[in-house]
Design a protein around this motif. Structure first.
Motif, PDB file in Angstrom:
ATOM      1  N   VAL A 175       0.836  -1.190   0.000  1.00 48.46           N
ATOM      2  CA  VAL A 175       0.000   0.000   0.000  1.00 48.46           C
ATOM      3  C   VAL A 175       0.873   1.242   0.000  1.00 48.46           C
ATOM      4  N   GLY A 176       0.561   2.166  -0.922  1.00 46.92           N
ATOM      5  CA  GLY A 176       1.226   3.458  -0.936  1.00 46.92           C
ATOM      6  C   GLY A 176       2.487   3.516  -1.767  1.00 46.92           C
ATOM      7  N   THR A 177       3.059   2.376  -2.169  1.00 48.75           N
ATOM      8  CA  THR A 177       4.275   2.423  -2.968  1.00 48.75           C
ATOM      9  C   THR A 177       4.108   1.818  -4.336  1.00 48.75           C
ATOM     10  N   GLY A 178       3.171   0.920  -4.529  1.00 50.61           N
ATOM     11  CA  GLY A 178       3.059   0.243  -5.803  1.00 50.61           C
ATOM     12  C   GLY A 178       4.127  -0.811  -6.003  1.00 50.61           C
ATOM     13  N   LEU A 179       4.932  -1.097  -4.983  1.00 49.34           N
ATOM     14  CA  LEU A 179       5.973  -2.108  -5.103  1.00 49.34           C
ATOM     15  C   LEU A 179       5.417  -3.464  -4.746  1.00 49.34           C
ATOM     16  N   ASP A 180       5.785  -4.447  -5.501  1.00 51.43           N
ATOM     17  CA  ASP A 180       5.351  -5.813  -5.252  1.00 51.43           C
ATOM     18  C   ASP A 180       6.452  -6.552  -4.514  1.00 51.43           C
ATOM     19  N   PRO A 181       6.250  -6.930  -3.233  1.00 50.94           N
ATOM     20  CA  PRO A 181       7.314  -7.567  -2.480  1.00 50.94           C
ATOM     21  C   PRO A 181       7.817  -8.858  -3.095  1.00 50.94           C
ATOM     22  N   GLY A 182       7.034  -9.506  -3.941  1.00 50.71           N
ATOM     23  CA  GLY A 182       7.464 -10.758  -4.532  1.00 50.71           C
ATOM     24  C   GLY A 182       8.131 -10.610  -5.884  1.00 50.71           C
ATOM     25  N   SER A 231       6.881   9.203 -10.737  1.00 49.85           N
ATOM     26  CA  SER A 231       5.620   8.633 -10.238  1.00 49.85           C
ATOM     27  C   SER A 231       5.574   7.129 -10.428  1.00 49.85           C
ATOM     28  N   THR A 232       6.608   6.549 -11.033  1.00 48.80           N
ATOM     29  CA  THR A 232       6.552   5.132 -11.399  1.00 48.80           C
ATOM     30  C   THR A 232       6.342   4.168 -10.237  1.00 48.80           C
ATOM     31  N   PRO A 233       6.796   4.437  -8.991  1.00 45.01           N
ATOM     32  CA  PRO A 233       6.454   3.482  -7.935  1.00 45.01           C
ATOM     33  C   PRO A 233       4.954   3.312  -7.742  1.00 45.01           C
ATOM     34  N   HIS A 234       4.182   4.301  -8.188  1.00 44.09           N
ATOM     35  CA  HIS A 234       2.722   4.240  -8.048  1.00 44.09           C
ATOM     36  C   HIS A 234       2.034   3.793  -9.336  1.00 44.09           C
ATOM     37  N   SER A 235       2.681   4.076 -10.499  1.00 44.06           N
ATOM     38  CA  SER A 235       2.003   3.821 -11.771  1.00 44.06           C
ATOM     39  C   SER A 235       2.558   2.637 -12.548  1.00 44.06           C
ATOM     40  N   ALA A 236       3.824   2.282 -12.332  1.00 46.13           N
ATOM     41  CA  ALA A 236       4.411   1.182 -13.096  1.00 46.13           C
ATOM     42  C   ALA A 236       3.734  -0.134 -12.739  1.00 46.13           C
ATOM     43  N   GLY A 237       3.674  -1.034 -13.708  1.00 41.59           N
ATOM     44  CA  GLY A 237       3.021  -2.319 -13.500  1.00 41.59           C
ATOM     45  C   GLY A 237       1.648  -2.381 -14.135  1.00 41.59           C
ATOM     46  N   ARG A 238       1.107  -1.216 -14.433  1.00 49.43           N
ATOM     47  CA  ARG A 238      -0.191  -1.195 -15.101  1.00 49.43           C
ATOM     48  C   ARG A 238      -0.041  -1.411 -16.606  1.00 49.43           C
ATOM     49  N   LEU A 239       1.158  -1.133 -17.117  1.00 49.20           N
ATOM     50  CA  LEU A 239       1.510  -1.415 -18.498  1.00 49.20           C
ATOM     51  C   LEU A 239       2.794  -2.223 -18.494  1.00 49.20           C
ATOM     52  N   ASP A 240       3.094  -2.909 -19.602  1.00 47.57           N
ATOM     53  CA  ASP A 240       4.388  -3.571 -19.656  1.00 47.57           C
ATOM     54  C   ASP A 240       5.481  -2.507 -19.781  1.00 47.57           C
ATOM     55  N   ARG A 241       6.725  -2.906 -19.525  1.00 50.17           N
ATOM     56  CA  ARG A 241       7.799  -1.924 -19.432  1.00 50.17           C
ATOM     57  C   ARG A 241       7.959  -1.084 -20.704  1.00 50.17           C
ATOM     58  N   PRO A 242       8.024  -1.688 -21.911  1.00 52.27           N
ATOM     59  CA  PRO A 242       8.192  -0.840 -23.097  1.00 52.27           C
ATOM     60  C   PRO A 242       7.067   0.178 -23.264  1.00 52.27           C
ATOM     61  N   ALA A 243       5.840  -0.245 -22.998  1.00 50.39           N
ATOM     62  CA  ALA A 243       4.717   0.679 -23.140  1.00 50.39           C
ATOM     63  C   ALA A 243       4.785   1.782 -22.091  1.00 50.39           C
ATOM     64  N   MET A 244       5.172   1.425 -20.866  1.00 48.36           N
ATOM     65  CA  MET A 244       5.278   2.429 -19.814  1.00 48.36           C
ATOM     66  C   MET A 244       6.402   3.408 -20.114  1.00 48.36           C
ATOM     67  N   ALA A 245       7.528   2.907 -20.598  1.00 44.71           N
ATOM     68  CA  ALA A 245       8.646   3.791 -20.938  1.00 44.71           C
ATOM     69  C   ALA A 245       8.248   4.754 -22.047  1.00 44.71           C
ATOM     70  N   GLU A 246       7.551   4.245 -23.053  1.00 42.76           N
ATOM     71  CA  GLU A 246       7.118   5.101 -24.153  1.00 42.76           C
ATOM     72  C   GLU A 246       6.141   6.173 -23.672  1.00 42.76           C
ATOM     73  N   LEU A 247       5.192   5.769 -22.819  1.00 45.51           N
ATOM     74  CA  LEU A 247       4.218   6.729 -22.303  1.00 45.51           C
ATOM     75  C   LEU A 247       4.897   7.813 -21.465  1.00 45.51           C
ATOM     76  N   LEU A 248       5.780   7.402 -20.558  1.00 40.33           N
ATOM     77  CA  LEU A 248       6.472   8.373 -19.717  1.00 40.33           C
ATOM     78  C   LEU A 248       7.321   9.333 -20.548  1.00 40.33           C
ATOM     79  N   ALA A 249       8.028   8.797 -21.531  1.00 44.73           N
ATOM     80  CA  ALA A 249       8.883   9.644 -22.360  1.00 44.73           C
ATOM     81  C   ALA A 249       8.045  10.670 -23.125  1.00 44.73           C
ATOM     82  N   ALA A 250       6.915  10.236 -23.672  1.00 49.33           N
ATOM     83  CA  ALA A 250       6.052  11.156 -24.418  1.00 49.33           C
ATOM     84  C   ALA A 250       5.489  12.243 -23.513  1.00 49.33           C
ATOM     85  N   MET A 251       5.037  11.853 -22.322  1.00 45.45           N
ATOM     86  CA  MET A 251       4.478  12.840 -21.400  1.00 45.45           C
ATOM     87  C   MET A 251       5.561  13.809 -20.919  1.00 45.45           C
TER      88      MET A 251
END
Length: 208
Positions: free
Chosen positions: A4-11, A181-201
């Motif tokens: 909760v609060g970090t978006g990190l998956d302990p596993g 913001s990636t500790p909260h938002s990453a994981g909702r998309l695969d890495r290439p898609a997330m990297a592309e979205l972040l770079a564009a924004m």
């Protein structure tokens, strides 16, 4: 289960490659820092004991003291390492990008996106626990951070030649906030898609 609060998956697999000189073969010291970063991000540094860090790397708590004098020493080293890596890496990316300011900015954005996606625990620890450092170590971290910010400011000043330095500095910090913001938002998309979205924004935020 997501923390909760970090978006990190302990596993999830070990991340935070900025702590490693060689990510494929981390030293015992680097393994300890990795485990500490993960635990500090999940619980906060004050809620984690040396024994907890030792258990995470399969050693007794006292064995940790062969590498670090204290838990605060672990925190100081991890934050100093990442701050130095950002400052040095930012300058290297700009130099490698050539003389075009737009290419330099793309290189910096790509570098920061890579760092954020590779080091989510460290971003959380920095945001939450920097103020827990002793004054001398905190000052060192902030000096390194200012060096990195000024790399961005210099590039943004070339992209926006009519802008004041203060505006370029504010823009740089706004872009950092978006990307980090990636500790909260990453994981909702695969890495290439997330990297592309972040770079564009980030590009839109940096150039608009």
């Amino acid at each position: 289960m997501t923390t909760v609060g970090t978006g990190l998956d302990p596993g999830s697999p070990a991340q935070d490659s900025a702590l490693h000189a060689d990510a494929a073969r981390p030293s015992r010291r680097e393994q300890i820092l990795q485990a500490a970063a993960r635990l500090f991000a999940e619980r906060g540094s004050r809620a984690v004991g040396v024994d907890d860090v030792g258990a995470a790397v399969g050693v007794t708590g006292p064995a940790i003291y062969r590498h670090f004098a204290s838990k605060d020493a672990m925190l100081a080293e991890m934050l100093l390492r990442i701050s130095a890596r950002l400052a040095d890496g930012g300058r290297e990316r700009v130099a490698a990008a050539g003389s075009d300011p737009a290419d330099q900015l793309r290189a910096l954005i790509g570098f920061q996106v890579e760092f954020a996606l590779d080091n989510p625990a460290l971003i959380v620890v920095h945001d939450r626990d920097l103020t827990s450092l002793p004054d001398a170590e905190a000052a060192q971290v902030r000096r390194l951070q200012r060096r990195y910010v000024e790399v961005w400011v210099a590039v943004l000043a070339r992209v926006h030649p009519d802008a004041e330095a203060a505006a370029c500095r504010a823009r740089a910090h706004a872009v950092f906030g978006l990307i980090n913001s990636t500790p909260h938002s990453a994981g909702r998309l695969d890495r290439p898609a997330m990297a592309e979205l972040l770079a564009a924004m980030a590009w839109a935020a940096a150039t608009t």
